[in-house]
Design an enzyme around this catalytic site. Structure first.
Site, PDB file in Angstrom:
ATOM      1  N   ASN A 196     -31.546 -15.223   4.095  1.00  0.00           N
ATOM      2  CA  ASN A 196     -30.045 -15.562   4.308  1.00  0.00           C
ATOM      3  C   ASN A 196     -29.259 -16.734   3.598  1.00  0.00           C
ATOM      4  O   ASN A 196     -28.211 -16.837   3.767  1.00  0.00           O
ATOM      5  CB  ASN A 196     -30.204 -15.577   5.980  1.00  0.00           C
ATOM      6  N   TYR A 239     -23.219 -24.005   8.410  1.00  0.00           N
ATOM      7  CA  TYR A 239     -23.757 -24.234   6.996  1.00  0.00           C
ATOM      8  C   TYR A 239     -22.952 -24.462   5.953  1.00  0.00           C
ATOM      9  O   TYR A 239     -22.866 -24.638   4.899  1.00  0.00           O
ATOM     10  CB  TYR A 239     -24.426 -22.828   6.436  1.00  0.00           C
ATOM     11  N   ASN A 271     -36.404 -24.731   0.951  1.00  0.00           N
ATOM     12  CA  ASN A 271     -35.724 -24.585   1.970  1.00  0.00           C
ATOM     13  C   ASN A 271     -36.214 -23.068   2.219  1.00  0.00           C
ATOM     14  O   ASN A 271     -35.598 -21.829   1.913  1.00  0.00           O
ATOM     15  CB  ASN A 271     -34.250 -24.574   1.953  1.00  0.00           C
ATOM     16  N   ARG A 318     -31.500 -27.632  17.296  1.00  0.00           N
ATOM     17  CA  ARG A 318     -31.407 -26.379  17.539  1.00  0.00           C
ATOM     18  C   ARG A 318     -32.189 -25.641  18.498  1.00  0.00           C
ATOM     19  O   ARG A 318     -32.844 -26.411  19.106  1.00  0.00           O
ATOM     20  CB  ARG A 318     -31.326 -25.463  16.086  1.00  0.00           C
TER      21      ARG A 318
END
Length: 138
Positions: free
Chosen positions: A10, A22, A71, A104
């Site tokens: 993604n 983001y 990442n 988160r």
């Protein structure tokens, strides 16, 4: 110095996906900025939404490059295979995240990448990649 940035699922949607988390910059645009900022570094970039392709890329560059900036996105919290690949290669890996994963959901607090990584940078937006490059240069 030769560094590979590897992005997981993604992250090809940066600039469109959840801009409040983001940001609104595409990774391709940011990558071009990194190349301009660090002309002394040979930077390459790879992105895949597929776990096995990420593992394959880590194995491919993990013995010849000076560093990997990874990442793994959501796979960070689910992929034993990517964690094992990071441990299996000789090239040092810096784990990066755009958001602060500890702010988160609870499941994002666990990383299968961190135990094999040289270091972890998170929560600085796209600048997390910049900081990872700087860590290899110092």
């Amino acid at each position: 110095m030769k560094l590979m940035i590897i992005n997981g699922p993604n992250l090809n949607l940066l600039g469109k996906r959840e801009p409040e988390v983001y940001g609104s910059t595409t990774f391709e645009d940011y990558f071009n900025q990194l190349r301009e900022k660090f002309p002394q570094v040979e930077l390459e970039y790879y992105q895949s939404n597929i776990e096995g392709e990420l593992i394959g890329k880590i194995q491919e560059v993990g013995f010849d490059y000076d560093g990997i900036i990874l990442n793994a996105a959501a796979y960070t919290h689910t992929s034993v295979g990517i964690g094992d690949a990071v441990k299996a290669v000789e090239t040092p890996v810096i784990e990066v995240h755009i958001s602060n994963t500890h702010q988160r959901e609870e499941y994002r607090h666990v990383s299968y990448i961190s135990p094999g990584a040289k270091g972890v940078i998170l929560g600085f937006g796209l600048q997390s990649y910049d900081l990872a490059i700087q860590s290899f240069l110092s």
